[in-house]
Design an enzyme around this catalytic site. Structure first.
Site, short mmCIF file in Angstrom:
data_model
loop_
_atom_site.label_atom_id
_atom_site.label_comp_id
_atom_site.label_asym_id
_atom_site.label_seq_id
_atom_site.Cartn_x
_atom_site.Cartn_y
_atom_site.Cartn_z
N ASN A 208 -32.69 20.07 -60.34
CA ASN A 208 -33.16 19.49 -61.59
C ASN A 208 -33.63 20.63 -62.50
O ASN A 208 -33.60 21.80 -62.11
CB ASN A 208 -34.26 18.45 -61.35
CG ASN A 208 -35.48 19.01 -60.63
OD1 ASN A 208 -35.87 20.16 -60.84
ND2 ASN A 208 -36.09 18.21 -59.77
N LYS A 209 -34.05 20.28 -63.68
CA LYS A 209 -34.41 21.30 -64.67
C LYS A 209 -35.55 22.19 -64.18
O LYS A 209 -35.49 23.42 -64.30
CB LYS A 209 -34.81 20.61 -65.98
CG LYS A 209 -35.16 21.55 -67.12
CD LYS A 209 -35.49 20.74 -68.37
CE LYS A 209 -35.97 21.62 -69.51
NZ LYS A 209 -36.30 20.81 -70.72
N LYS A 210 -36.57 21.58 -63.59
CA LYS A 210 -37.72 22.35 -63.10
C LYS A 210 -37.30 23.32 -62.01
O LYS A 210 -37.71 24.48 -61.98
CB LYS A 210 -38.80 21.39 -62.58
CG LYS A 210 -40.04 22.07 -62.07
CD LYS A 210 -41.06 21.05 -61.57
CE LYS A 210 -42.30 21.74 -61.00
NZ LYS A 210 -43.28 20.74 -60.48
N GLU A 211 -36.46 22.84 -61.08
CA GLU A 211 -35.98 23.69 -59.98
C GLU A 211 -35.11 24.82 -60.51
O GLU A 211 -35.17 25.95 -60.01
CB GLU A 211 -35.21 22.84 -58.97
CG GLU A 211 -36.08 21.86 -58.20
CD GLU A 211 -35.28 20.82 -57.42
OE1 GLU A 211 -35.81 20.29 -56.43
OE2 GLU A 211 -34.13 20.54 -57.82
N ASP B 229 -31.20 12.35 -55.14
CA ASP B 229 -30.36 12.02 -53.99
C ASP B 229 -29.16 11.18 -54.42
O ASP B 229 -28.05 11.33 -53.91
CB ASP B 229 -31.17 11.25 -52.94
CG ASP B 229 -32.30 12.08 -52.35
OD1 ASP B 229 -32.15 13.32 -52.29
OD2 ASP B 229 -33.33 11.51 -51.96
#
Length: 477
Positions: free
Chosen positions: A198-201, A266
């Site tokens: 995701n964006k944060k990761e 997921d």
């Protein structure tokens, strides 16, 4: 979509398998022993979590799924295997490692709020012997798979040695490896087909602050280069999915209502793996994943989605706004359940609404103010005739429903055939039941199923009957 529905991909999921355990109850007391809440548990549920939720999503889509991972020789391990077997998943390649704890996350929930979580798990890397067993099993069974998914939750299963071993074996056999990554070091996934952070990761891994299209492109390129990927991908929550193969492409989200984003990641990797296995392009697969995510965020918890649900959802996107808000009994039952589980207050009213006028609109606006969601029960044509006489309705039910659904105050319209909405109210069990002020002192159908009854005064001089009289010239104003 037809090709996806007729195809049964064979997919192996390797990763951190866990159990999500929920304890549901009421919290109305403080402990005399310490300043803590007391929860009276009324229900317990267990579902697959972590990589197990990816498995759940793949099974729901129609894939034939095998699982590989490491669990402990404990009660939680037995329970996890049972949950997997119940959905017809091949568990032959799950390794039991002595001294290791099977992951189980327990959440205590009261009044729709999570008030405590406690975990039982091991986080250290799995043993060399466990890695060898998994890699040997993969090499032996590689011809049985169309794709491999690595689901990493940083619980020690997906070590760099295991990831590189899996990617190497799959690469030699022309099998794509898709990874839901964790942590900031993506080098352990080097050579995979794609990653789905995701964006944060992605910000954490690339050290690039993604704040516009240019920085997004830079992050995608860095991921692709650093992890030697065929394709880089970043999920952008409500903004959709971005991919980079030979250029950057962004596929906007298609979610109409968001109740819970739990497990949406997921769903994304499962649906992309499913579509890629069916021979779809990455663009087609990303669009498919967006549709799947659009469905699943409209559910509560780590939910799954089927091909049929995605087809229905895609069709609903092409309907007019009004059509999309006209529902049948079964549809509205599921919708109400989701709203209530998310803590929303449901309001219900009903009527014929034959010739829509300002009195109706103001009445419905007031009704909506009593809660979060307004559902309007609408008498069918035959019902209106029985109640109002042979000359009514003036407008057929389809037209009446369409006009009501177009109003900002109205969330859903549900036509019903009976003379009263008793069965509909019984099913919905609204928080607030709203009727006109002319019911003052009278018995109101369905009040026993509502938390409260609200009576709303009509607008003086405004009614369908008077409108009809005016049209006929019988009423002089």
């Amino acid at each position: 979509m037809k090709i996806l529905k007729s195809f049964t991909p064979r997919i192996l999921v390797i990763g951190d398998l866990m159990i999500d355990h929920y304890l549901w109850g009421n919290c109305e007391r403080i402990s005399p022993e310490a300043p803590v809440q007391i929860v009276d548990i009324s229900k317990e549920t267990t579902v697959l979590g972590g990589g197990g939720n990816v498995v759940n999503n793949l099974v729901a889509l129609g894939a034939k799924v095998s699982v590989s991972g490491v669990i402990g020789n404990d009660e939680n391990g037995v329970e996890l295997l049972k949950l997997l077997r119940e959905i017809d998943v091949n568990v032959d390649n799950i390794v039991i490692q002595e001294g290791r704890k099977t992951s189980k996350k327990s959440r205590v929930i009261a009044a729709s709020q999570q008030i405590l979580r406690y975990d039982k798990e091991s986080k250290e890397e799995i043993s060399k012997s466990s890695i060898e067993v998994i890699l040997n099993s993969l090499a032996k069974d590689i011809s049985r798979y169309d794709a491999v998914v690595l689901s990493d939750y940083s619980k020690g299963v997906l070590t760099k040695e295991l990831c590189q071993g899996v990617i190497s074996t799959c690469s030699k056999n022309g099998i794509k490896v898709l990874v839901d990554p964790k942590g900031s070091d993506y080098s352990k996934y080097s050579g995979a087909y794609l990653l789905t952070p995701n964006k944060k990761e992605a910000i954490q891994a690339t050290k690039i602050d993604i704040k516009d299209k240019q920085s997004l492109k830079e992050a995608l390129l860095k991921m692709k280069k650093d992890a030697n990927l065929a394709i880089s991908l970043i999920t952008l929550s409500e903004d959709g999915v971005a991919i980079y193969d030979d250029e950057m492409k962004i596929f906007p989200t298609v979610a109409k209502e968001v109740f819970d984003v739990t497990g949406a990641g997921d769903t994304v990797i499962a649906s992309i793996a499913f579509a890629i296995s069916a021979g779809k392009s990455i663009e087609e697969s990303a669009k498919f994943a967006n549709l799947a995510a659009g469905v699943v965020v409209g559910k509560i918890g780590s939910a799954t989605v089927s091909i049929s649900e995605i087809e229905e959802y895609e069709a609903s996107l092409h309907k007019s706004t009004s059509d999309a808000h006209i529902k049948g009994f079964e549809e509205i039952e599921a919708i109400v359940k989701r709203y209530k589980e998310s803590g929303k207050k449901v309001v219900f009213t009903n009527g014929c609404f034959d010739i829509l006028h300002v009195g109706h609109v103001k009445y419905l606006q007031i009704a909506k103010s009593f809660g979060d969601v307004l559902i309007v029960g609408l008498n069918s044509d035959t019902s209106v005739t029985r109640l109002k006489g042979p000359s009514r309705p003036v407008n057929i039910a389809e037209d009446r429903a369409y006009l009501l659904a177009a109003l900002e105050a109205v969330d859903f319209v549900v036509p019903f055939e009976d003379d009263t909405p008793y069965e509909l109210i019984k099913m919905i069990k609204p928080d607030t039941l709203v009727k006109g002020g002319d019911y003052e002192g009278k018995s109101v159908i369905g009040t026993e199923f509502a938390q409260e009854l609200k009576l709303v005064d009509f607008v003086d001089g405004k009614s369908t009957t008077k409108t009809i009289q005016k049209i006929k010239g019988d009423l002089h104003v």
